[in-house]
Enzyme design. Structure first.
Site, short mmCIF file in Angstrom:
data_model
loop_
_atom_site.label_atom_id
_atom_site.label_comp_id
_atom_site.label_asym_id
_atom_site.label_seq_id
_atom_site.Cartn_x
_atom_site.Cartn_y
_atom_site.Cartn_z
N GLU A 195 20.68 66.62 16.71
CA GLU A 195 22.04 67.15 16.83
C GLU A 195 22.07 68.53 17.50
OE1 GLU A 195 23.83 66.90 12.89
OE2 GLU A 195 24.65 64.95 13.42
N ARG A 225 21.87 53.65 16.21
CA ARG A 225 21.49 54.90 15.54
C ARG A 225 20.77 54.63 14.22
NH1 ARG A 225 25.88 59.48 13.59
NH2 ARG A 225 24.55 60.38 12.00
N ASP A 284 24.10 58.23 7.68
CA ASP A 284 24.45 59.59 7.29
C ASP A 284 25.33 59.66 6.05
OD1 ASP A 284 24.68 62.28 7.30
OD2 ASP A 284 25.98 62.44 9.05
N GLU A 342 30.86 65.32 1.57
CA GLU A 342 31.28 65.32 2.98
C GLU A 342 32.05 64.06 3.33
OE1 GLU A 342 28.07 65.67 5.81
OE2 GLU A 342 29.39 65.24 7.51
C1 GCV Z 1 24.00 70.20 8.57
C2 GCV Z 1 25.82 65.34 9.49
C3 GCV Z 1 26.79 66.42 9.09
C4 GCV Z 1 26.35 67.78 9.61
C5 GCV Z 1 24.93 68.05 9.09
C6 GCV Z 1 24.02 66.92 9.55
C7 GCV Z 1 22.61 67.09 8.99
O1 GCV Z 1 25.86 65.13 10.86
O2 GCV Z 1 28.06 66.10 9.56
O3 GCV Z 1 27.24 68.75 9.16
O4 GCV Z 1 24.45 69.29 9.54
O5 GCV Z 1 24.52 65.70 9.08
O6 GCV Z 1 22.35 66.53 7.96
O7 GCV Z 1 21.82 67.78 9.60
#
Ligand code: GCV
Length: 683
Positions: free
Chosen positions: A266, A310, A339, A367
């Site tokens: 990311e 993914r 995720d 989240e």
């Molecule tokens: C800390 C997801 C979340 C991100 C997070 C990422 C990760 O994409 O939306 O906020 O980043 O996971 O676990 O690294």
């Protein structure tokens, strides 16, 4: 009139006497009996254990309790043996954990019987996604308790220290023994010398509660902080830089735990930027920190911007390296392969890497589960994950056993992404505290049931303030404990039902991950950041084909799971749309078609939340006014939001199924275009 005034005064008064803000978590004070505590060893940690017993003893008045530090083969790590008259342990932290367990048993009116308590995982860590400027990524409970803004990070107040102490105590009471202080999307500033002094101050407070600090590091730090030309892990200067930095850290914090790294993921820098591998990157850091006893937790949350699935990528990237990592590297793997979705099949890495230590990463912060607005008890989700059979070494190779040293003798660890912030009640929602509690309890004992955890938590958190040694009344049990516990136990499934039943996943509005957004896509945005990528709805059906005729992600699972998940007729319905592009007319176990069943399930989810409102309203006589009203308000939002989820998903997918919503289901009350326009306002 007089009567009215009297009632108002009475109400105001009960508000005052009963008000509780939730700050005490599950550690509320009760009545106190006298006790004598004896221990021949002295240390800060032992003093805390003694003090906890002296100030919270609810056992036999005048009893004597012996704290015995003596090697005992039955005890592993920070475990302990508890009896009514003694706590025996091999370490000071073990004594402290024993003290909290004993008090927990007293406060929940359990009889203390002689028993060994050993932890499932050696390292039981919170991961804070706290940014250096005081904000918290995916945090829904205020600001960071560790960081202010850049200017103020150099100041530490007495209030800061008090908060860190309370935080440490709460963690120790549930067995958590490590904490990563900053976001995995790490600022390289964390390794600046001036910042490390703050880290030292935090470590000095947490240490006596048996908690070590760890830091997330930015892989590009040698270039950004150190001014080097590169951060290539094979470059001599880079290697030297990390060694020198590690030395500096350990000089300040001799028991520093180690580094957590999100690399080549990311947009974060990593070894791939220099044409190197995960092994090159992780081992270089591991070598730098090894002389000091530190570890590297290298995250497997990676996905490259390809058109491939993914869900397959972590496995594809990491499995080839099995056995090549240093022994102080642990690969940290999210529970599911995408995720932290409301429901995911476990990440197949758990059943695959045999020669590499793996640690599960769970997400305590909600989240994808309604932030700190929805009441969702996550323990059933984690229990489901831990108890799933990977078939790694034949039947019975659960994720729990693959990661806790039962099947592979390895360093063991587990992490939870924290839901803690500066809100008075720490977690934003009073019931979100239960998720922090549950994570700690499961990290200590991964065989505990969610039912037991919920039971304990409710008793500790909502226990009526009796003045004597009374147990809980039958009335309290029947009218409060049982229905509230059931609500907690049902809450995760309800959330799955009104958000993403049958294996739907990642159909959120982009970025905030709160409300529905199965329609969300944008020109130029990578496909796996758009929602139709995940549901693939069309006039034939819906769902992601991960079978042999699709992405073949099923092949990453051992038999019999590969076959079971891969066949639409044997795939558990809870994962149906995760693994299959199923026709709208697909016959479900109930005999209904997929389309009808989806409609009923969304509707069930909404009805469940409406029912939780009733449960909570009926609980009013047993809860203090402040917490009652706060939870009641949040349940109202949750009910509104669940309705939006149902309406959005049914109206959106109906465009593809072209079928009516069964007529015995309440009609949607929102229009799709309005939902799309307004997004979902977070209250
Ligand atoms: C800390 C997801 C979340 C991100 C997070 C990422 C990760 O994409 O939306 O906020 O980043 O996971 O676990 O690294």
């Amino acid at each position: 009139m007089q009567k009215k005034i009297y009632i108002i005064i009475l109400l105001c008064f009960s508000f005052l006497v009963n008000a509780e803000d939730g700050h005490q978590l599950w550690l509320r004070k009760g009545y106190l009996n006298k006790v004598i505590v004896v221990c021949s060893k002295k240390s800060e940690t032992i003093s805390i254990a003694k003090q906890e017993l002296l100030s919270n003893w609810q056992g036999t008045p005048g009893a004597t309790i012996n704290l015995v530090l003596k090697k005992d083969k039955r005890i592993t790590g920070d475990g302990f043996i508890l009896s009514e008259v003694s706590i025996r342990a091999n370490t000071d932290a073990g004594i402290l954990y024993g003290a909290y367990e004993l008090l927990r048993q007293q406060q929940t009116f359990q009889k203390t019987e002689e028993k060994v308590y050993n932890p499932s995982y050696d390292l039981r860590l919170l991961n804070h996604w706290d940014n250096f400027n005081g904000s918290v990524e995916r945090g829904y409970a205020g600001l960071s308790i560790f960081w202010r803004d850049e200017l103020n990070n150099q100041f530490v107040t007495e209030n800061d220290k008090m908060l860190w102490k309370e935080y440490a105590r709460a963690n120790a009471s549930i067995g958590i023994n490590g904490t990563v202080l900053n976001n995995v999307n790490a600022s390289s500033d964390i390794l600046k010398s001036e910042t490390l002094t703050r880290v030292k101050t935090i470590a000095d407070v947490l240490r006596f509660y048996g908690i070590r600090v760890y830091l997330s590091v930015n892989f590009n730090s040698p270039a950004i902080v150190g001014g080097l030309k590169t951060s290539d892990p094979l470059d001599k200067e880079v290697i030297k830089w990390w060694k020198t930095k590690s030395k500096e850290i350990y000089k300040l914090i001799p028991d520093f735990g180690g580094f957590l790294v999100k690399a080549s993921s990311e947009g974060q820098p990593g070894p791939h930027d220099f044409g190197r591998s995960h092994v090159d990157g992780a081992n270089m850091l591991a070598d730098a920190i090894k002389p000091h006893g530190g570890i590297v937790m290298w995250r497997a949350f990676v996905y490259s911007p390809t058109e491939d699935d993914r869900a397959k990528q972590a496995y594809a990237e990491f499995l080839p390296f099995d056995g090549q990592f240093r022994d102080n590297v642990i690969i940290q793997v999210k529970n599911g392969s995408i995720d932290f979705q409301p429901r995911e099949p476990f990440s197949p890495l758990f059943g695959a890497m045999k020669k590499t230590a793996l640690m599960p990463e769970l997400q305590i912060t909600q989240e994808y589960l309604g932030h700190s607005i929805h009441l969702v008890f996550l323990s059933p989700m984690w229990e489901e994950f831990l108890q799933t059979d990977t078939y790694q070494e034949g039947t019975g190779s659960t994720v729990a056993k693959c990661t806790d040293g039962t099947i592979f003798k390895q360093r063991t660890a587990i992490a939870g992404v924290a839901n803690i912030g500066t809100d008075t009640n720490w977690c934003g929602h009073h019931f979100a505290q239960a998720n922090w509690y549950a994570f700690g309890r499961l990290a200590w004992n991964n065989q505990l049931s969610s039912e037991q955890i919920a039971d304990e938590w409710i008793k500790l958190t909502f226990r009526p303030n009796t003045k004597n040694n009374e147990g809980f009344t039958k009335e309290w049990f029947d009218n409060f404990l049982i229905p509230v516990k059931q609500m907690m136990l049902d809450s995760r499934e309800a959330a799955v039902d009104y958000m993403m039943p049958f294996g739907f996943h990642h159909i959120f509005q982009a970025s905030h991950h709160y409300g529905p957004g199965p329609w969300w896509e944008r020109e130029g945005v990578r496909k796996d950041w758009t929602m139709p990528y995940y549901h693939k709805a069309d006039s034939f059906g819906v769902g992601f084909n991960r079978t042999a005729t699709g992405s073949n992600a099923v092949a990453q699972y051992h038999e019999p799971l590969n076959t079971q998940y891969g066949d639409i007729n044997t795939c558990p319905e809870k994962y149906l749309l995760w693994f299959h592009h199923a026709p709208w007319s697909h016959k479900m176990n109930s005999g209904r078609t997929l389309w009808d069943e989806i409609c009923y399930r969304y509707d069930d989810g909404v009805n469940q939340v409406r029912y939780f409102q009733v449960v909570w309203d009926k609980a009013q006589p047993y809860v203090d006014a402040e917490r009652f009203v706060e939870v009641q308000r949040k349940l109202r939002y949750q009910a509104q939001n669940a309705q939006v989820w149902k309406d959005a998903c049914l109206l959106y997918f109906q465009q593809f199924s072209q079928q009516p919503i069964p007529y015995d289901i309440e009609r949607p009350i929102h229009n799709l275009d309005d939902i799309k326009k307004n997004d979902m306002d977070r209250p």
